[in-house]
Design an enzyme around this catalytic site. Structure first.
Site, short mmCIF file in Angstrom:
data_model
loop_
_atom_site.label_atom_id
_atom_site.label_comp_id
_atom_site.label_asym_id
_atom_site.label_seq_id
_atom_site.Cartn_x
_atom_site.Cartn_y
_atom_site.Cartn_z
CG HIS A 173 -2.01 -1.10 1.01
ND1 HIS A 173 -2.54 -1.82 2.06
CD2 HIS A 173 -2.60 -1.60 -0.11
CE1 HIS A 173 -3.41 -2.69 1.60
NE2 HIS A 173 -3.46 -2.57 0.28
CG ASP B 159 -10.58 -15.05 -13.07
OD1 ASP B 159 -9.68 -14.25 -12.76
OD2 ASP B 159 -10.34 -16.24 -13.37
N GLY B 160 -10.70 -11.57 -11.88
CA GLY B 160 -9.95 -10.39 -12.27
C GLY B 160 -8.93 -10.65 -13.36
CG HIS C 24 -6.77 -11.15 -7.13
ND1 HIS C 24 -6.12 -10.84 -8.31
CD2 HIS C 24 -7.10 -12.47 -7.22
CE1 HIS C 24 -6.04 -11.92 -9.07
NE2 HIS C 24 -6.63 -12.92 -8.43
CD GLU D 95 -12.49 -10.80 -3.43
OE1 GLU D 95 -12.58 -12.01 -3.14
OE2 GLU D 95 -11.40 -10.21 -3.58
CG ASP E 160 -3.44 -7.68 -4.48
OD1 ASP E 160 -4.34 -7.67 -5.33
OD2 ASP E 160 -3.60 -7.24 -3.33
CB SER F 63 -5.84 -2.47 -2.77
OG SER F 63 -4.73 -3.20 -2.29
#
Length: 284
Positions: A19, A143-144, A42, A118, A164, A100
């Site tokens: 971060h 699905d990212g 994510h 997510e 991530d 995030s």
């Protein structure tokens, strides 16, 4: 994996590094008037209760944000990151940690676009509720990795992709490489920030070299790699020793800002005498 919940690890040393980097990237993006897009592959729940049962199970935040929260002598970029965590807590006490999407929300402007992915149904529901009143925002239970094709390039041709995954399954390592290639093929001058855990596994050890190989032919502004090692693996070679961020097309100021902060992070978060950091960069 749908079993993964980031709440168990919220605010730990890896979140601090991730971060800090994310905040500096977004501050740099806001220096130009033109709007930009953030794609978080994510995203998690957006925020985490540090006094909740998940976070309290291992209390990982004690070796992360809690060690920095009351400090007044931190380097400038690190102090600005800690201030974001203060701003996320309504009182003076550290009770909540921003994920995030929350870091992004605090730093992005009205016209900037936020796209969060997510898969976990509970975390998706929490995140959607948290961001429901923000304009130019979508929270998708998809699905990212698979969704990058539809997101890039962004309308303004300015954007940041944060990748991530939990890396609880080995397939995530290959998907990260594929996602970086996909991103650069579609948006060669976009910033891609990839977090990874430092483990004594073949996949983790080889990941950075694979990322460099994927980035070097396509990235217009090179790459930056930062790693923070805070702990030793156990006697069987298990355990997360630290984490890293690999940033493709990084802001030109990022290297020097991290160099200012990393000695403090080693001194404050290091759990053994040989705690260390690595900071390297290749310009195009």
């Amino acid at each position: 994996m749908l079993a993964y919940r980031h709440a168990f690890h919220a605010g730990n040393h890896a979140d601090v590094l991730k971060h800090l980097v994310l905040a500096e990237v977004l501050r740099y993006m806001a220096e130009k008037d033109k709007a930009y897009t953030v794609v978080d592959t994510h995203a998690g729940a957006g925020g985490y209760a540090l006094d909740g049962r998940y976070a309290q199970k291992n209390a990982e935040h004690l070796g992360g944000i809690a060690a920095l929260y009351a400090r007044k002598d931190l380097p400038g970029p690190l102090q600005q990151y800690v201030q974001l965590v203060h701003d996320f807590n309504p009182g003076k006490k550290l009770e909540q940690y921003p994920g995030s999407p929350a870091i992004a929300r605090m730093l992005m402007r009205f016209d900037d676009r936020l796209r969060c992915y997510e898969l976990h149904p509970t975390d998706h529901r929490i995140l959607a509720s948290y961001l429901e009143d923000r304009a130019n925002t979508q929270v998708l239970q998809q699905d990212g990795f698979a969704s990058l094709k539809a997101e890039l390039p962004p309308p303004s041709r300015r954007g940041v992709v944060l990748i991530d995954p939990p890396y609880e399954i080995k397939a995530d390592y290959g998907k990260v490489i594929a996602a970086l290639r996909e991103s650069l093929q579609r948006f060669a001058d976009g910033t891609v920030a990839i977090w990874y855990p430092q483990l004594q596994t073949v996949e983790s050890v080889q990941l950075v070299q694979r990322l460099k190989a994927a980035a070097e032919p396509a990235a217009k502004k090179g790459w930056l790699h930062v790693r923070l090692t805070v702990a030793q693996a156990d006697e069987r070679g298990f355990g997360m020793m630290g984490s890293g961020m690999f940033v493709v097309n990084p802001p030109f100021v990022l290297h020097d800002k991290l160099a200012e902060c990393l000695p403090t992070l080693v001194d404050t978060l290091g759990q053994y005498d040989d705690a260390n950091y690595l900071l390297e960069q290749q310009t195009a």
